[in-house]
Design an enzyme around this catalytic site. Structure first.
Site, short mmCIF file in Angstrom:
data_model
loop_
_atom_site.label_atom_id
_atom_site.label_comp_id
_atom_site.label_asym_id
_atom_site.label_seq_id
_atom_site.Cartn_x
_atom_site.Cartn_y
_atom_site.Cartn_z
CG ASP A 11 -1.56 1.19 1.65
OD1 ASP A 11 -2.59 1.60 0.39
OD2 ASP A 11 -1.62 1.79 2.45
CG ASP A 13 -1.95 7.29 0.53
OD1 ASP A 13 -1.12 7.89 0.20
OD2 ASP A 13 -3.02 7.12 -0.09
C1 BG6 Z 1 -5.97 5.60 0.59
C2 BG6 Z 1 -5.87 6.40 1.77
O1 BG6 Z 1 -4.82 5.31 0.19
O2 BG6 Z 1 -6.54 6.57 -0.50
C3 BG6 Z 1 -7.40 6.99 2.01
O3 BG6 Z 1 -5.78 5.62 2.85
C4 BG6 Z 1 -8.02 7.94 0.93
O4 BG6 Z 1 -7.53 7.80 3.39
C5 BG6 Z 1 -7.73 6.94 -0.22
O5 BG6 Z 1 -9.15 8.24 1.14
C6 BG6 Z 1 -8.30 7.62 -1.54
O6 BG6 Z 1 -7.54 8.76 -1.88
P1 BG6 Z 1 -7.74 9.67 -3.00
O7 BG6 Z 1 -6.44 10.37 -3.02
O8 BG6 Z 1 -8.00 9.13 -4.21
O9 BG6 Z 1 -8.84 10.52 -2.32
MG MG Z 2 -2.51 3.13 3.74
#
Ligand code: BG6
Ligand code: MG
Length: 218
Positions: A11, A13
């Site tokens: 993953d 984030d």
């Molecule tokens: C995930 C995060 O990786 O991506 C979430 O953990 C986030 O917090 C999700 O909501 C979607 O991200 P984005 O950038 O498409 O809004």
């Molecule tokens: Mg994550």
């Protein structure tokens, strides 16, 4: 798991980069503007969850139900806040030891993939020059179902040409650990037991992680 793992799926984030902090700050700003209740504990439920699903969970948490166009406007707004924060992203945002660990894994001849629910994942990879670390990349733009659905990890395994049982997933989200298990993969939980305790291995420090244990499932 049939034996030694042949591929690791990460993953993004909260596992490779501390962008989880910026997602939190984006939601926090939106919540404060609207007078919604929101804190870090509740934010843990949003890890790995898509933008729209995250907003819906926040609204539900606050006893609110809004029309579709209003939800789209709010989700876009959070994304603007998040993208503003991304403009300042640099190497100090990297999870310590993560890049070195991925390099070590690749030097051993294992395949690596990046699997993030974020539609901004590619921009983060480019900003920090992380693309060369991965044989395959799957982002929020490639999937229709949010974690805990296994779609994202099954697609990553397919792109790598690997069977699910030969892959191990690194995740900071409870929903991500569940998605890995539903995909038929083992998981390494990155973070506290309260969030990723369902993973086969739980860790917070890449320097202390034994790659042999990860691969063998010991
Ligand atoms: C995930 C995060 O990786 O991506 C979430 O953990 C986030 O917090 C999700 O909501 C979607 O991200 P984005 O950038 O498409 O809004
Ligand atoms: Mg994550």
């Amino acid at each position: 798991m049939s034996g030694q793992a042949k591929a690791l799926i990460f993953d993004l984030d909260g596992v490779v980069v501390f962008t989880d902090k910026y997602h939190y700050l984006g939601w926090k700003k939106l919540a404060d503007e609207n007078g919604w209740s929101f804190d870090e504990e509740f934010n843990n439920n949003l890890r790995g969850v898509s933008r729209m699903k995250s907003l819906e969970l926040m609204l539900e948490h606050n006893g609110l139900d809004l029309p579709e166009d209003e939800k789209n406007r709010l989700a876009d707004r959070k994304n603007e806040y998040y993208k503003e924060l991304l403009q300042r992203i640099n190497e100090s945002d990297l999870y310590p030891g993560a890049v070195g660990f991925v390099k070590k894994v690749r030097e051993r001849g294992l395949k690596t993939a990046l699997a993030s629910s974020s539609k901004n994942a590619q921009a983060v990879l480019v900003a920090l020059d992380l693309e060369p670390l991965f044989d395959a990349v799957v982002t929020g733009n490639d999937i229709t179902l949010s974690k805990p659905d296994p779609e994202i990890f099954l697609l990553a395994a397919k792109k790598l040409g690997m069977k699910p049982e030969d892959c191990v997933v690194f995740e900071d989200a409870g929903s991500g650990v569940e998605a890995a298990h539903r995909a038929g993969m083992r998981a390494v939980g990155v973070g506290p037991v309260e969030t990723v305790g369902a993973a086969e291995i739980v860790m917070q420090d890449y320097a202390e992680l034994d790659l042999e244990n990860v691969l063998s499932g010991a």
